[in-house]
Design a protein around this motif. Structure first.
Motif, PDB file in Angstrom:
ATOM      1  N   HIS A   1       0.850  -1.190   0.000  1.00 15.85           N
ATOM      2  CA  HIS A   1       0.000   0.000   0.000  1.00 15.85           C
ATOM      3  C   HIS A   1       0.885   1.239   0.000  1.00 15.85           C
ATOM      4  N   LEU A   2       0.713   2.090  -1.011  1.00 11.71           N
ATOM      5  CA  LEU A   2       1.534   3.285  -1.145  1.00 11.71           C
ATOM      6  C   LEU A   2       0.821   4.494  -0.541  1.00 11.71           C
ATOM      7  N   SER A   3       1.591   5.498  -0.230  1.00 14.71           N
ATOM      8  CA  SER A   3       0.998   6.722   0.314  1.00 14.71           C
ATOM      9  C   SER A   3       0.203   7.442  -0.768  1.00 14.71           C
ATOM     10  N   ALA A   4      -0.734   8.261  -0.347  1.00 12.91           N
ATOM     11  CA  ALA A   4      -1.604   8.980  -1.285  1.00 12.91           C
ATOM     12  C   ALA A   4      -0.777   9.847  -2.225  1.00 12.91           C
ATOM     13  N   GLY A   5      -1.115   9.824  -3.512  1.00 12.57           N
ATOM     14  CA  GLY A   5      -0.423  10.646  -4.503  1.00 12.57           C
ATOM     15  C   GLY A   5       0.793   9.988  -5.120  1.00 12.57           C
ATOM     16  N   SER A   6       1.188   8.808  -4.620  1.00 10.76           N
ATOM     17  CA  SER A   6       2.354   8.117  -5.172  1.00 10.76           C
ATOM     18  C   SER A   6       2.017   7.512  -6.537  1.00 10.76           C
TER      19      SER A   6
END
Length: 201
Positions: free
Chosen positions: A79-84
């Motif tokens: 799970h990546l951070s938002a906007g990645s």
């Protein structure tokens, strides 16, 4: 204890046929299900559900005339951070056939048929040169024969020689060279007729 919830993941897959050449129309498969298809830029965004830490295998099915990768892409779900940007993966689909341009340089071999697999594909010009192209699989051995059976070429030696080359895993140019010599005409000895007239007194 509650099971981890399935959350959506997105990855971007880029498919090329040769270095720098994008390949549109490649299918991205999860098992037997099509989950994406590459666009004109050779890129496809794939979304699927899963659990953090899982691994997903995606197979790339190349269009006709291209060889599909033997192994699937193995993607670890993180799970990546938002906007990645979505994770990037690459696959390669080499063409199943390559174009090979063949040049012939035949000293003393003017106007000879050039045969491949029993078919005439070209003819040498007045200088003994010829140029033609073939569509070949990688590592294919090719036999090129210069025919000397036509009238006017019977005295050329060697007789109908064959030249070979092996195709590469890329478009290529191959130069084949052959030197012919002209067989000398054997002189035929004709014995002089003996005079058999009347014996002088």
């Amino acid at each position: 204890m509650d099971e981890p919830k399935s959350i959506p993941f997105e990855v971007q897959i880029t498919v090329t046929s040769d270095p720098g050449l994008a390949l549109p129309g490649a299918l991205i498969m999860a098992g037997t299900k099509v989950v994406g298809k590459t666009d004109a830029a050779g890129s496809a965004k794939v979304r699927f559900g899963g659990k953090e830490g899982d691994q997903v295998e995606l197979a790339v099915k190349c269009p006709a005339d291209y060889s599909s990768p033997a192994a699937p892409l193995t993607i670890g779900l993180r799970h990546l951070s938002a906007g990645s940007r979505p994770p990037q993966f690459e696959a390669h689909c080499p063409p199943s056939l390559r174009t090979v341009v063949v040049g012939i340089r035949a000293d003393n071999g003017a106007n000879l048929p050039v045969n491949v697999l029993g078919r005439t594909v070209a003819r040498t010009d007045a200088s003994g040169a010829a140029l033609f192209s073939l569509r070949l699989k990688s590592a294919e051995q090719v036999l090129v024969t210069l025919q000397t059976t036509e009238k006017g070429a019977e005295r050329l030696r060697p007789e109908s020689p064959s030249l070979t080359f092996v195709s590469k895993d890329k478009d290529d140019f191959v130069l084949l060279e052959q030197i012919f010599t002209l067989q000398k005409v054997k002189a035929v000895y004709v014995p002089k007729k003996k005079f058999t007239g009347p014996t002088p007194l």
